[in-house]
Design a protein around this motif. Sequence first.
Motif, PDB file in Angstrom:
ATOM      1  N   THR A  77       0.845  -1.184   0.000  1.00  0.00           N
ATOM      2  CA  THR A  77       0.000   0.000   0.000  1.00  0.00           C
ATOM      3  C   THR A  77       0.880   1.233   0.000  1.00  0.00           C
ATOM      4  OG1 THR A  77      -1.727  -1.144   1.248  1.00  0.00           O
ATOM      5  CG2 THR A  77      -1.819   1.258   1.202  1.00  0.00           C
ATOM      6  N   GLU A  78       0.915   1.943  -1.107  1.00  0.00           N
ATOM      7  CA  GLU A  78       1.730   3.139  -1.190  1.00  0.00           C
ATOM      8  C   GLU A  78       0.943   4.353  -0.706  1.00  0.00           C
ATOM      9  OE1 GLU A  78       3.479   3.800  -4.958  1.00  0.00           O
ATOM     10  OE2 GLU A  78       4.576   1.905  -4.980  1.00  0.00           O
ATOM     11  N   PRO A  79       1.609   5.283  -0.032  1.00  0.00           N
ATOM     12  CA  PRO A  79       0.917   6.497   0.418  1.00  0.00           C
ATOM     13  C   PRO A  79       0.492   7.349  -0.768  1.00  0.00           C
ATOM     14  CG  PRO A  79       3.284   6.683   0.785  1.00  0.00           C
ATOM     15  CD  PRO A  79       3.031   5.278   0.354  1.00  0.00           C
ATOM     16  N   TRP A  80      -0.669   7.978  -0.665  1.00  0.00           N
ATOM     17  CA  TRP A  80      -1.230   8.814  -1.719  1.00  0.00           C
ATOM     18  C   TRP A  80      -1.400  10.225  -1.156  1.00  0.00           C
ATOM     19  CZ3 TRP A  80      -6.662   7.818  -4.312  1.00  0.00           C
ATOM     20  CH2 TRP A  80      -6.891   8.796  -5.284  1.00  0.00           C
ATOM     21  N   PRO A  81      -0.498  11.149  -1.476  1.00  0.00           N
ATOM     22  CA  PRO A  81      -0.593  12.504  -0.912  1.00  0.00           C
ATOM     23  C   PRO A  81      -1.815  13.250  -1.424  1.00  0.00           C
ATOM     24  CG  PRO A  81       1.603  12.073  -1.810  1.00  0.00           C
ATOM     25  CD  PRO A  81       0.708  10.987  -2.293  1.00  0.00           C
ATOM     26  N   SER A  82      -2.323  14.145  -0.616  1.00  0.00           N
ATOM     27  CA  SER A  82      -3.385  15.055  -1.047  1.00  0.00           C
ATOM     28  C   SER A  82      -2.804  16.029  -2.067  1.00  0.00           C
ATOM     29  CB  SER A  82      -3.949  15.815   0.158  1.00  0.00           C
ATOM     30  OG  SER A  82      -2.927  16.585   0.776  1.00  0.00           O
ATOM     31  N   PRO A  83      -3.645  16.747  -2.819  1.00  0.00           N
ATOM     32  CA  PRO A  83      -3.115  17.667  -3.829  1.00  0.00           C
ATOM     33  C   PRO A  83      -2.116  18.685  -3.297  1.00  0.00           C
ATOM     34  CG  PRO A  83      -5.447  17.311  -4.220  1.00  0.00           C
ATOM     35  CD  PRO A  83      -5.128  16.625  -2.915  1.00  0.00           C
ATOM     36  N   ASP A  84      -2.283  19.143  -2.054  1.00  0.00           N
ATOM     37  CA  ASP A  84      -1.313  20.101  -1.510  1.00  0.00           C
ATOM     38  C   ASP A  84      -0.194  19.435  -0.725  1.00  0.00           C
ATOM     39  OD1 ASP A  84      -2.487  19.372   0.892  1.00  0.00           O
ATOM     40  OD2 ASP A  84      -3.320  21.355   1.336  1.00  0.00           O
ATOM     41  N   GLY A  85      -0.242  18.093  -0.603  1.00  0.00           N
ATOM     42  CA  GLY A  85       0.807  17.359   0.081  1.00  0.00           C
ATOM     43  C   GLY A  85       0.766  17.413   1.594  1.00  0.00           C
ATOM     44  N   HIS A  86      -0.272  17.990   2.174  1.00  0.00           N
ATOM     45  CA  HIS A  86      -0.325  18.139   3.628  1.00  0.00           C
ATOM     46  C   HIS A  86      -0.903  16.907   4.327  1.00  0.00           C
ATOM     47  CE1 HIS A  86      -0.097  22.832   3.511  1.00  0.00           C
ATOM     48  NE2 HIS A  86       0.874  22.247   2.846  1.00  0.00           N
ATOM     49  N   TYR A  87      -1.610  16.067   3.579  1.00  0.00           N
ATOM     50  CA  TYR A  87      -2.155  14.828   4.134  1.00  0.00           C
ATOM     51  C   TYR A  87      -1.818  13.685   3.185  1.00  0.00           C
ATOM     52  CZ  TYR A  87      -4.904  17.858   7.201  1.00  0.00           C
ATOM     53  OH  TYR A  87      -5.284  18.794   8.124  1.00  0.00           O
ATOM     54  N   THR A  88      -1.902  12.469   3.711  1.00  0.00           N
ATOM     55  CA  THR A  88      -1.630  11.287   2.911  1.00  0.00           C
ATOM     56  C   THR A  88      -2.669  10.221   3.216  1.00  0.00           C
ATOM     57  OG1 THR A  88       0.747  11.727   2.967  1.00  0.00           O
ATOM     58  CG2 THR A  88       0.074   9.531   2.312  1.00  0.00           C
ATOM     59  N   LEU A  89      -3.160   9.570   2.173  1.00  0.00           N
ATOM     60  CA  LEU A  89      -4.039   8.425   2.328  1.00  0.00           C
ATOM     61  C   LEU A  89      -3.213   7.168   2.110  1.00  0.00           C
ATOM     62  CD1 LEU A  89      -6.843   7.162   2.682  1.00  0.00           C
ATOM     63  CD2 LEU A  89      -7.173   7.428   0.201  1.00  0.00           C
ATOM     64  N   GLY A  90      -3.119   6.326   3.132  1.00  0.00           N
ATOM     65  CA  GLY A  90      -2.420   5.050   3.041  1.00  0.00           C
ATOM     66  C   GLY A  90      -3.385   3.950   3.418  1.00  0.00           C
ATOM     67  N   GLY A  91      -3.811   3.154   2.449  1.00  0.00           N
ATOM     68  CA  GLY A  91      -4.855   2.181   2.718  1.00  0.00           C
ATOM     69  C   GLY A  91      -6.152   2.917   2.997  1.00  0.00           C
ATOM     70  N   LEU A  92      -6.643   2.829   4.237  1.00  0.00           N
ATOM     71  CA  LEU A  92      -7.862   3.532   4.635  1.00  0.00           C
ATOM     72  C   LEU A  92      -7.584   4.573   5.715  1.00  0.00           C
ATOM     73  CD1 LEU A  92     -10.351   0.514   4.767  1.00  0.00           C
ATOM     74  CD2 LEU A  92     -10.174   2.254   2.981  1.00  0.00           C
ATOM     75  N   THR A  93      -6.315   4.923   5.909  1.00  0.00           N
ATOM     76  CA  THR A  93      -5.940   5.848   6.970  1.00  0.00           C
ATOM     77  C   THR A  93      -5.382   7.136   6.396  1.00  0.00           C
ATOM     78  OG1 THR A  93      -5.441   4.027   8.473  1.00  0.00           O
ATOM     79  CG2 THR A  93      -4.514   6.160   9.033  1.00  0.00           C
ATOM     80  N   VAL A  94      -5.837   8.264   6.941  1.00  0.00           N
ATOM     81  CA  VAL A  94      -5.354   9.586   6.542  1.00  0.00           C
ATOM     82  C   VAL A  94      -4.356  10.067   7.582  1.00  0.00           C
ATOM     83  CG1 VAL A  94      -5.985  11.968   6.027  1.00  0.00           C
ATOM     84  CG2 VAL A  94      -7.534  10.109   5.403  1.00  0.00           C
ATOM     85  N   THR A  95      -3.181  10.522   7.101  1.00  0.00           N
ATOM     86  CA  THR A  95      -2.086  10.926   7.970  1.00  0.00           C
ATOM     87  C   THR A  95      -1.672  12.354   7.671  1.00  0.00           C
ATOM     88  OG1 THR A  95      -1.269   8.651   7.961  1.00  0.00           O
ATOM     89  CG2 THR A  95       0.247  10.324   8.722  1.00  0.00           C
ATOM     90  N   ASP A  96      -1.314  13.096   8.693  1.00  0.00           N
ATOM     91  CA  ASP A  96      -0.744  14.437   8.534  1.00  0.00           C
ATOM     92  C   ASP A  96       0.732  14.291   8.182  1.00  0.00           C
ATOM     93  OD1 ASP A  96      -1.110  17.548   9.439  1.00  0.00           O
ATOM     94  OD2 ASP A  96       0.882  16.771   9.948  1.00  0.00           O
ATOM     95  N   THR A  97       1.168  14.880   7.044  1.00  0.00           N
ATOM     96  CA  THR A  97       2.545  14.655   6.603  1.00  0.00           C
ATOM     97  C   THR A  97       3.566  15.455   7.394  1.00  0.00           C
ATOM     98  OG1 THR A  97       2.375  16.348   4.871  1.00  0.00           O
ATOM     99  CG2 THR A  97       1.804  14.097   4.259  1.00  0.00           C
ATOM    100  N   ALA A  98       3.150  16.450   8.142  1.00  0.00           N
ATOM    101  CA  ALA A  98       4.099  17.214   8.949  1.00  0.00           C
ATOM    102  C   ALA A  98       4.422  16.497  10.249  1.00  0.00           C
ATOM    103  CB  ALA A  98       3.544  18.606   9.236  1.00  0.00           C
ATOM    104  N   SER A  99       3.410  15.921  10.886  1.00  0.00           N
ATOM    105  CA  SER A  99       3.617  15.282  12.188  1.00  0.00           C
ATOM    106  C   SER A  99       3.690  13.764  12.118  1.00  0.00           C
ATOM    107  CB  SER A  99       2.478  15.665  13.132  1.00  0.00           C
ATOM    108  OG  SER A  99       1.238  15.123  12.669  1.00  0.00           O
ATOM    109  N   GLY A 100       3.147  13.173  11.057  1.00  0.00           N
ATOM    110  CA  GLY A 100       3.078  11.722  10.975  1.00  0.00           C
ATOM    111  C   GLY A 100       1.931  11.125  11.741  1.00  0.00           C
ATOM    112  N   HIS A 101       1.053  11.962  12.318  1.00  0.00           N
ATOM    113  CA  HIS A 101      -0.058  11.463  13.122  1.00  0.00           C
ATOM    114  C   HIS A 101      -1.262  11.121  12.247  1.00  0.00           C
ATOM    115  CE1 HIS A 101       1.687  13.880  16.731  1.00  0.00           C
ATOM    116  NE2 HIS A 101       2.285  12.712  16.567  1.00  0.00           N
ATOM    117  N   ALA A 102      -1.943  10.037  12.592  1.00  0.00           N
ATOM    118  CA  ALA A 102      -3.185   9.686  11.919  1.00  0.00           C
ATOM    119  C   ALA A 102      -4.284  10.659  12.329  1.00  0.00           C
ATOM    120  CB  ALA A 102      -3.590   8.258  12.279  1.00  0.00           C
ATOM    121  N   VAL A 103      -5.019  11.178  11.368  1.00  0.00           N
ATOM    122  CA  VAL A 103      -6.082  12.138  11.664  1.00  0.00           C
ATOM    123  C   VAL A 103      -7.456  11.606  11.292  1.00  0.00           C
ATOM    124  CG1 VAL A 103      -4.576  14.141  11.476  1.00  0.00           C
ATOM    125  CG2 VAL A 103      -5.752  13.305   9.431  1.00  0.00           C
ATOM    126  N   ALA A 104      -7.538  10.534  10.506  1.00  0.00           N
ATOM    127  CA  ALA A 104      -8.831   9.990  10.116  1.00  0.00           C
ATOM    128  C   ALA A 104      -8.660   8.591   9.565  1.00  0.00           C
ATOM    129  CB  ALA A 104      -9.488  10.891   9.058  1.00  0.00           C
TER     130      ALA A 104
END
Length: 383
Positions: A77-104
């Motif tokens: 499962t490769e990470p899929w960045p949001s258009p602005d690169g501030h979040y990433t979708l990996g599988g079914l989890t959304v991560t903040d790319t600055a902190s690495g914390h899961a947000v959704a």
Amino acid sequence: MHVVPGIAAFVLLLAGCGSVQGHAGTGAGCGQLTTADEKAAVFFVSSPGATGACGYTYAGKPSGRVLTYPPCTEVCTEPWPSPDGHYTLGGLTVTDTASGHAVARLSDDAAYGYVWGSDSRHLCGLLNGPDRSLVAMVASIGGRPEQVKLAPVFTRVRYSDLNLVMCDPRHERAVLQTSYQHVTAIAVVSLGDGAIVAEHDFPDTGPGFPEHSTPVVTGVAVSPDGRYLAVLHAIQGAPGSPGPPSSPTGASPPSRPRVVAASPTGGLPPPIPAYLDLFDIEHPGPPIARLAGALDAAFSGDGTLLAERVPQANGSEASQVVRWSDQQVIWHGSETLSGEASAPGVPDIALQIYQPGQPSNQIVLIRPDEQPIPVAAGQLTVP
């Protein structure tokens, strides 16, 4: 937007999910996150042999944001960045790319998968609703999801594949595409009331393939700001005839530009690019421009430029960036275009290009009316 009762919910579990695959954080060689970079759109480049990807701003500077690829077990499962690169979708989890914390965390209800909204704050998917209808799902990060039953769509064409190409919550619209060996129809739908804003139907290929003199649609691309739609037309080659050149072998498997292509053509030679039609989604109607054909195409973030992969007379491929309004080529390279990254509103576009015999792909920023900026060797992390 109106909530449709009786449909399985699209759920986002809020912050506090814990560590997840595809998490991100600052790292050596990727710079430091600064106050200015906190709001700047970024794209990500993975270096040869690296286990993560470094973020760069569209000025070509390291942003301090890092994507870490999860270990590959049975499924990668490769990470899929949001258009602005501030979040990433990996599988079914959304991560903040600055902190690495899961947000959704997403539910697995979407029958046709998820795409990032153009605003980088929403995710969209499609459900199969009652009576073979489609339901669009839109949810904000940290907000409750909404579901919109779509009006009957693609009723006049035959298709086997359906894709959600683009979701634009700011203007309450989405673009859908169907294909049956080739693209058979494209529709713009309202996320407000589910109405069909515009539908472009193309000849159904039926049980076989079209005659070799008949233009077919081989792909579509939508600008990141949700304004423009490019439709790539090609002529299907006759059996036994040469088609456009296939991509030469590169140092690493290239990704493709943001074009949603049709299904394979079952052993026939690849279609030969014929022409590209461009539509204004905000003003439905006939094409507003027609350009020469290309193998692939992708828009810059503000929709003014098209990056294209084009065949050459000698059998090779080249890359170019065209300002479509006056069809002016503002950049041309002998390398092959193998990926791109862009962010809504940003006039620059990051290209991944490669040359046979070179040790790796190269990332270069193309800027309107300015010199290109070499960024790094590596591969873009894009959908």
